[in-house]
Scaffold this active site. Sequence first.
Site, mmCIF file in Angstrom:
data_model
loop_
_atom_site.group_PDB
_atom_site.id
_atom_site.type_symbol
_atom_site.label_atom_id
_atom_site.label_comp_id
_atom_site.label_asym_id
_atom_site.label_seq_id
_atom_site.Cartn_x
_atom_site.Cartn_y
_atom_site.Cartn_z
ATOM 1 N N LYS A 52 0.844 -1.209 0.000
ATOM 2 C CA LYS A 52 0.000 0.000 0.000
ATOM 3 C C LYS A 52 0.873 1.250 0.000
ATOM 4 O O LYS A 52 0.597 2.214 -0.711
ATOM 5 C CB LYS A 52 -0.953 -0.033 1.212
ATOM 6 N N GLN A 96 -5.156 -2.230 9.196
ATOM 7 C CA GLN A 96 -4.942 -3.531 8.579
ATOM 8 C C GLN A 96 -5.523 -4.646 9.458
ATOM 9 O O GLN A 96 -5.224 -4.724 10.641
ATOM 10 C CB GLN A 96 -3.434 -3.756 8.355
ATOM 11 N N ASP A 119 -11.521 1.872 3.237
ATOM 12 C CA ASP A 119 -11.760 0.430 3.078
ATOM 13 C C ASP A 119 -13.254 0.143 2.868
ATOM 14 O O ASP A 119 -13.622 -0.958 2.448
ATOM 15 C CB ASP A 119 -11.289 -0.328 4.337
#
Length: 290
Positions: A52, A96, A119
């Site tokens: 990322k 995460q 997300d």
Amino acid sequence: MQLLDGKSCSEQIRQEIAQQVTKIKAAGQRAPHLAAVLVGTDGASENYVAFKVKDCAEVGFESTLVRMDESTTEQQLLDKIAELNADASIDGFIVQLPLPAHIDENKVILAIDPDKDVDGFCPENVGKLSLGLPTFISATPNGIMELFRRYSIETEGKNCVVLGRSNIVGTPMAVLMSRNTNPGNATVTIAHSRTKNLAELCRSADILIVAIGKTEFVTADMVKQGAVVIDVGQTRVPDSSKKSGFRNVGDVDFDNVKDKCSYMTYVTGGVGPMTRASLLQNTLKAHQRR
Ligand code: NAP
């Protein structure tokens, strides 16, 4: 069978994003900024987060990696999220997953400002997705929709079976495929571990999307001739011939299934790069909204 090349599609998307960033900077604005929070040192998570950060640099985004110790308490993580929510220089951030067992994932997701939830996991954004309102769409399903779009794969009126019902892949995937959009407008069935006659159900699918995390679970006898098969699964299995010591194996028995398919993804260079590109798209969107 035509292989759906997520790697080259994602490169295209990255180039499009990089061009937009150039314009943003030329207009005197700051670049989009993504932050990623990593708690602990899980090997796969370390890799995902490193990708990322690298992706951000490639398209000209700013990125911040927030590393927190495995022993971080739930409250410390919630405090960090509050800080990121309030930080005007950050457009969006991700935490995460998975988190260490002592931290409640739901509490963490609920704490993220929906406007920074790139997300697309917050209830507000999941709700907007269900209602067909503009929102951050979870990166993996969004990446798969982008593949359908870029390969002009007909989905309207097709029978689509989504294998797996997780909040981050299976469920939003099924919602997207059933919506009155193009791609979309499919007749969707969600299958899971309690589904009966799974093989028969899968054989009825014109489009089969598999996200269960069970290596080579879908075999040739479960696939209709001419079907489109999307393999989301990525399981690390030990492989001493690889420098990393492992290789990723998908949920579909690729070698035996491929000759039955019209289109198919492979575990490498398929859904993974599209997921990464989608996160960049969401971050750009977050920047544009602010
Ligand atoms: P998850 O949260 O573990 O969910 C797995 C789903 O599969 C559950 O709904 C489960 O059913 C169902 N399932 C498990 N065994 C089954 C079986 N034998 N028959 C039918 N259904 C079964 O997994 P996830 O997060 O969605 O991830 C799935 C896979 O995709 C993993 O390999 C993951 O690494 C991969 N993934 C890849 C990407 C990418 O970018 N390539 C992104 C995300 C995930 P129940 O609900 O009944 O338990």
